[in-house]
Write an enzyme that holds these catalytic residues in place. Structure first.
Site, short mmCIF file in Angstrom:
data_model
loop_
_atom_site.label_atom_id
_atom_site.label_comp_id
_atom_site.label_asym_id
_atom_site.label_seq_id
_atom_site.Cartn_x
_atom_site.Cartn_y
_atom_site.Cartn_z
CG ASP A 43 21.05 11.36 -43.42
OD1 ASP A 43 21.68 10.36 -43.80
OD2 ASP A 43 19.84 11.49 -43.58
CE1 TYR A 165 10.52 0.62 -41.80
CE2 TYR A 165 8.22 0.06 -42.17
CZ TYR A 165 9.23 1.01 -42.07
OH TYR A 165 8.93 2.34 -42.25
N1 NAD Z 1 8.48 6.29 -47.11
C1 NAD Z 1 7.53 5.58 -46.52
O1 NAD Z 1 6.67 4.98 -47.19
C2 NAD Z 1 7.43 5.54 -45.00
C3 NAD Z 1 6.23 5.10 -44.43
C4 NAD Z 1 6.13 5.04 -43.05
C5 NAD Z 1 7.19 5.42 -42.25
N2 NAD Z 1 8.35 5.83 -42.83
C6 NAD Z 1 9.45 6.19 -41.93
O2 NAD Z 1 9.80 7.56 -42.16
C7 NAD Z 1 11.20 7.73 -41.90
C8 NAD Z 1 11.85 8.39 -43.13
O3 NAD Z 1 11.62 7.56 -44.25
P1 NAD Z 1 11.94 8.00 -45.77
O4 NAD Z 1 10.88 7.41 -46.59
O5 NAD Z 1 12.21 9.45 -45.83
O6 NAD Z 1 13.27 7.14 -46.01
P2 NAD Z 1 14.58 7.47 -46.87
O7 NAD Z 1 15.28 6.17 -47.06
O8 NAD Z 1 14.24 8.28 -48.05
O9 NAD Z 1 15.41 8.38 -45.85
C9 NAD Z 1 15.89 7.85 -44.64
C10 NAD Z 1 17.07 8.69 -44.17
O10 NAD Z 1 17.61 8.07 -42.99
C11 NAD Z 1 19.02 8.06 -43.11
N3 NAD Z 1 19.64 6.98 -42.33
C12 NAD Z 1 19.54 5.65 -42.56
N4 NAD Z 1 20.31 4.99 -41.67
C13 NAD Z 1 20.90 5.92 -40.88
C14 NAD Z 1 21.81 5.87 -39.79
N5 NAD Z 1 22.29 4.70 -39.33
N6 NAD Z 1 22.19 7.01 -39.20
C15 NAD Z 1 21.71 8.21 -39.64
N7 NAD Z 1 20.87 8.33 -40.69
C16 NAD Z 1 20.47 7.20 -41.29
C17 NAD Z 1 19.28 7.86 -44.60
O11 NAD Z 1 20.59 8.22 -44.98
C18 NAD Z 1 18.20 8.74 -45.22
O12 NAD Z 1 18.63 10.06 -45.42
C19 NAD Z 1 11.76 6.34 -41.60
O13 NAD Z 1 11.84 6.16 -40.20
C20 NAD Z 1 10.71 5.42 -42.19
O14 NAD Z 1 10.72 4.16 -41.58
C21 NAD Z 1 8.49 5.91 -44.18
#
Ligand code: NAD
Length: 271
Positions: A43, A165
């Site tokens: 991360d 997105y």
């Molecule tokens: N939460 C939702 O509703 C949801 C729904 C569908 C899909 N997703 C997908 O699930 C995945 C995780 O989402 P989440 O809800 O846990 O999000 P979150 O924002 O809580 O966590 C995302 C993580 O990715 C890391 N990150 C961001 N940019 C980065 C980079 N350039 N290099 C390395 N790490 C990086 C962040 O630091 C964070 O720890 C994502 O791909 C998101 O698109 C989330």
């Protein structure tokens, strides 16, 4: 007859999970570690990533942290080498790191659009590229493996104010299928699948709801949340709901599952 009690175990395997510092990624790390895998948590958030590793180790798991910006190819080369150096294998890649931004298309800047593609799409391309090199026969790891990519229901259906997105998650869906088919054709022993959650209770899930207020599409967070919850037949999801799906796809229980899109949305897209 199969031993189903072992089908979901990952003992002796090594995994790399991006974005493992918090949210869905941290839950995925926990699920894989509890199933017996050694996990390299990566991360850009160092303190939170180290905290994930401390939690896994405290529960008896094998884990290490590496700071990795998933948009940078040199850092993918380093992360791929690190998982093999740390654990002696590389069997599972979970491309989880991602960002979400909101703007009506008429106001969305090209920089915003490109940044979302860099974090959500370039990362998946680079991660798969270096994992396939390493896991394929003759590669630095060479035992085949499983790749799971975090797409979203946003890779299947549209919503207002999230063109960047949706573009990125739609790309992840088809990059998954293209790589899955290529790996099968080359008999590399690598399966590639995607998961498609609806709104999950994380920082990103909260932001997605709050965006509707920021953009003037809802008067306040409570109204925005109620509106979004109303279209989720089983309410919002939890990180563990997604982690269970990733665990399945990463395990030998999914031996014949390749190029699939596993929707985890409490029924949102079933109607
Ligand atoms: N939460 C939702 O509703 C949801 C729904 C569908 C899909 N997703 C997908 O699930 C995945 C995780 O989402 P989440 O809800 O846990 O999000 P979150 O924002 O809580 O966590 C995302 C993580 O990715 C890391 N990150 C961001 N940019 C980065 C980079 N350039 N290099 C390395 N790490 C990086 C962040 O630091 C964070 O720890 C994502 O791909 C998101 O698109 C989330």
């Amino acid at each position: 007859m199969s031993d189903y009690s072992k089908a979901f175990r990952l003992d002796g395997k090594a995994a790399l999970v991006t974005g493992g510092a918090r949210g869905i990624g941290a839950a995925i790390c926990e699920a894989l570690a509890q199933a017996g895998a050694a996990v390299l948590v990566t991360d850009v958030l160092e303190a939170e990533g180290q905290a994930t590793v401390a939690k896994l180790r405290a529960a008896g798991g094998k884990a290490a942290f590496l700071r990795q910006d998933v948009t940078d190819e040199a850092q993918w080369e380093a992360a791929t080498a690190a998982v093999i150096a740390e654990f002696g294998r590389y069997d599972i890649l979970v491309n989880n790191a991602g960002i979400e931004t909101a703007a009506l298309i008429a106001n969305c800047t090209l920089d915003d659009f490109k940044r979302v593609q860099a974090v959500n799409v370039d990362s998946v391309f680079l991660g798969m590229k270096h994992a396939v090199r390493a896991m394929s026969p003759g590669g630095a790891a060479g035992h085949g493996g499983a790749i799971v990519n975090l797409s979203s229901v946003a890779g299947i259906i549209g919503t207002p104010a999230h063109v960047s997105y949706h573009s990125s998650k739609g790309a992840v869906r088809l990059m998954t299928k293209a790589t899955a088919i290529e790996c099968a054709a080359l008999k590399s022993g690598i399966r590639v699948n995607s998961v498609h959650p609806a709104i999950v209770e994380t920082d990103m899930g909260d932001k997605f709801v709050a965006d509707f207020v920021t953009l003037g599409l809802a008067p306040d967070v409570a109204t925005a949340r109620a509106g979004m919850e109303a279209i989720h037949p089983m309410g919002f999801g939890r990180p563990a709901d997604v982690a269970c799906a990733v665990l399945y796809l990463a395990s030998d229980a999914a031996r014949w599952v390749n190029g699939s899109e596993l929707v985890i949305d409490g029924g949102l897209t079933a109607a």
